[in-house]
Motif scaffolding. Structure first.
Motif, PDB file in Angstrom:
ATOM      1  N   ALA A   1      33.332 114.045  42.910  1.00 33.77           N
ATOM      2  CA  ALA A   1      32.443 114.524  41.852  1.00 33.77           C
ATOM      3  C   ALA A   1      32.408 113.529  40.691  1.00 33.77           C
ATOM      4  O   ALA A   1      33.326 112.732  40.490  1.00 33.77           O
ATOM      5  N   VAL A   2      31.336 113.591  39.932  1.00 33.99           N
ATOM      6  CA  VAL A   2      31.166 112.732  38.755  1.00 33.99           C
ATOM      7  C   VAL A   2      32.177 113.121  37.684  1.00 33.99           C
ATOM      8  O   VAL A   2      32.380 114.305  37.392  1.00 33.99           O
ATOM      9  N   GLU A   3      32.799 112.104  37.078  1.00 30.95           N
ATOM     10  CA  GLU A   3      33.746 112.318  36.000  1.00 30.95           C
ATOM     11  C   GLU A   3      33.218 111.707  34.705  1.00 30.95           C
ATOM     12  O   GLU A   3      32.355 110.826  34.723  1.00 30.95           O
ATOM     13  N   ASP A   4      33.735 112.214  33.600  1.00 31.61           N
ATOM     14  CA  ASP A   4      33.321 111.707  32.286  1.00 31.61           C
ATOM     15  C   ASP A   4      33.567 110.197  32.226  1.00 31.61           C
ATOM     16  O   ASP A   4      34.638 109.708  32.553  1.00 31.61           O
TER      17      ASP A   4
ATOM     18  N   THR B   1      26.121 115.090  29.928  1.00 33.54           N
ATOM     19  CA  THR B   1      27.341 115.885  30.108  1.00 33.54           C
ATOM     20  C   THR B   1      27.171 116.849  31.276  1.00 33.54           C
ATOM     21  O   THR B   1      28.126 117.127  32.023  1.00 33.54           O
ATOM     22  N   GLN B   2      25.940 117.333  31.471  1.00 31.63           N
ATOM     23  CA  GLN B   2      25.684 118.315  32.532  1.00 31.63           C
ATOM     24  C   GLN B   2      25.790 117.734  33.942  1.00 31.63           C
ATOM     25  O   GLN B   2      25.912 118.490  34.904  1.00 31.63           O
ATOM     26  N   ILE B   3      25.750 116.412  34.060  1.00 28.15           N
ATOM     27  CA  ILE B   3      25.878 115.847  35.416  1.00 28.15           C
ATOM     28  C   ILE B   3      27.338 115.761  35.858  1.00 28.15           C
ATOM     29  O   ILE B   3      27.627 115.560  37.040  1.00 28.15           O
ATOM     30  N   ILE B   4      28.285 115.920  34.900  1.00 24.07           N
ATOM     31  CA  ILE B   4      29.711 115.865  35.238  1.00 24.07           C
ATOM     32  C   ILE B   4      30.068 117.033  36.152  1.00 24.07           C
ATOM     33  O   ILE B   4      29.663 118.176  35.935  1.00 24.07           O
ATOM     34  N   GLY B   5      30.815 116.746  37.193  1.00 25.73           N
ATOM     35  CA  GLY B   5      31.249 117.779  38.138  1.00 25.73           C
ATOM     36  C   GLY B   5      30.387 117.874  39.381  1.00 25.73           C
ATOM     37  O   GLY B   5      30.786 118.484  40.379  1.00 25.73           O
ATOM     38  N   HIS B   6      29.208 117.286  39.350  1.00 21.20           N
ATOM     39  CA  HIS B   6      28.330 117.284  40.522  1.00 21.20           C
ATOM     40  C   HIS B   6      28.645 116.089  41.414  1.00 21.20           C
ATOM     41  O   HIS B   6      29.110 115.049  40.947  1.00 21.20           O
ATOM     42  N   LYS B   7      28.367 116.236  42.692  1.00 24.04           N
ATOM     43  CA  LYS B   7      28.679 115.198  43.667  1.00 24.04           C
ATOM     44  C   LYS B   7      27.411 114.463  44.115  1.00 24.04           C
ATOM     45  O   LYS B   7      26.308 115.029  44.060  1.00 24.04           O
ATOM     46  N   PRO B   8      27.558 113.228  44.555  1.00 24.81           N
ATOM     47  CA  PRO B   8      26.415 112.497  45.119  1.00 24.81           C
ATOM     48  C   PRO B   8      25.768 113.285  46.244  1.00 24.81           C
ATOM     49  O   PRO B   8      26.446 113.898  47.077  1.00 24.81           O
ATOM     50  N   GLY B   9      24.435 113.308  46.239  1.00 30.49           N
ATOM     51  CA  GLY B   9      23.681 114.088  47.217  1.00 30.49           C
ATOM     52  C   GLY B   9      23.219 115.420  46.684  1.00 30.49           C
ATOM     53  O   GLY B   9      22.285 116.019  47.236  1.00 30.49           O
ATOM     54  N   GLU B  10      23.840 115.901  45.595  1.00 30.89           N
ATOM     55  CA  GLU B  10      23.446 117.180  45.016  1.00 30.89           C
ATOM     56  C   GLU B  10      22.176 117.021  44.176  1.00 30.89           C
ATOM     57  O   GLU B  10      21.983 116.032  43.483  1.00 30.89           O
TER      58      GLU B  10
END
Length: 386
Positions: A116-119, A161-170
């Protein structure tokens, strides 16, 4: 011609903030973040272009008006300067650093897709923005992908900030509210759309997280594909030879400039020179901001200055040696009778002679720059490497 270009480039690096006989302004790099309706906006007005008086305080033959350089500059022995070879010849480390700077321009990031994307991550994303279900101009990456920094404030509201926690492909919705002073846009048919204060939905896809860069090898294939059009190089051997020549010329230039600063006596820099050059630099700064649609205040921050006063103070403290060098080279040109002529200007500008004189408001400024260059060239051509 090539050697002359190298000399001018070396002089510009150490002597001139404005890079000699070139038009002022330009376009700043946009970095890795796309400029779109997702990007932040401000109500601060962009700068407007201003006229630069290049000939101010210069005589028609390119000399400083009411300034006798011999009153300020005492020249050392500049005709037979001997330079130790180890001060000039580039090391293998120097050459490798230059080769690396070329390949870094063509690096591609490792694409991380298993977490997942991190800060703070550099993330490649696509998005399509809409307000009240209507897509608007500038709110769409059109599938080209753009790299952003997760958690940063480069985009409106808390978009990144809202993209943090999402994974590639989502693919998911990022919901933001535009500032009250945000600029209007248009829909697909060209109809005006008010974005200020509106809630917007950006359908966003995480393509990948950028990992460590992958560098191409500096070989014949790399040189022919990427460097031939700009430098004319077709093989790595040819590139290495030219890089060596350029670094040698640059090292020689640096040594000689340091020698002159240490051995010439410049009693003081006349205020008229400092103030005139500062005025031109401020105008150049303003026009660079205008060319990029930015307020001057933003460009100053990008350059690391708190405000215009800080820029002025930095100019007066950091560029005193560069201004002294200009005075020294002019004094050498005078001592050697190397006053440039109108024919010299025609040789430099060629078919652009009339346009150049219109740009610079006459011959004073171009002749001034050639006076500096003539003094510089004399020292470079008469120095020996032992």
């Amino acid at each position: 011609m090539k050697h002359a270009m190298i000399r001018l480039a070396a002089l510009a690096l150490a002597v001139s903030m404005a890079a000699g006989l070139v038009a002022c302004g330009g376009t700043a790099s946009s970095g890795s973040t796309s400029t779109s309706a997702a990007s932040d906006s401000s109500s601060v007005s962009a700068a407007s272009q201003v006229e630069i008086d290049f000939s101010k305080n210069l005589t028609e033959d390119g000399k400083w008006a009411d300034v006798n350089l011999t009153d300020y500059v005492t020249l050392p022995d500049y005709k037979n300067i001997s330079i130790p070879a180890d001060e000039v010849n580039p090391t293998e480390e120097d050459l490798e650093s230059q080769r690396q700077s070329f390949v870094e321009q063509y690096a591609t990031p490792t694409e991380i897709t298993d977490r997942a994307v991190e800060d703070g991550d550099q993330v490649n994303i696509d998005y399509v923005g809409s307000v009240d279900g209507v897509e608007f101009t500038g709110g769409n990456t059109n599938g080209a992908g753009t790299t952003v920094t997760a958690g940063s404030t480069a985009y409106v509201d808390d978009f990144l900030t809202q993209i943090i926690g999402h994974k590639p492909g989502e693919t998911f919705d990022v919901v933001v509210t535009f500032p009250e002073d945000y600029n209007d846009s248009t829909d697909a048919d060209g109809n005006a759309m008010v974005l200020a204060g509106k809630e917007a939905v950006f359908k966003t896809t995480i393509n990948y997280i950028e990992g460590d860069p992958i560098y191409p090898e500096f070989n014949d294939a790399f040189v022919a594909e990427n460097l031939q059009s700009q430098y004319g190089w077709t093989t790595a051997a040819q590139a290495n030879e030219e890089i060596t020549k350029t670094l040698t010329e640059y090292n020689k230039s640096q040594y000689l400039q340091n020698y002159l600063l240490e051995n010439a006596e410049v009693k003081e820099v006349p205020e008229v020179i400092t103030n005139t050059l500062l005025e031109q630099e401020e105008a150049n700064l303003n026009n660079t901001a205008a060319a990029n649609g930015l307020p001057v205040e933003y460009l100053l921050m990008m350059y690391g200055y708190e405000d215009l006063d800080a820029f002025r103070e930095a100019f007066k403290t950091q560029y005193t040696d560069q201004i002294k060098l200009q005075m020294i080279f002019e004094a050498i040109a005078d001592a050697e009778g190397l006053q440039p002529t109108d024919q010299d200007l025609k040789d430099v500008f060629g078919d652009n002679y009339d346009t150049a004189l219109e740009t610079y408001g006459g011959t004073a400024y171009p002749l001034h720059k050639l006076r500096i260059d003539n003094g510089y060239n004399f020292v470079m051509e008469n120095a020996t490497v032992a």
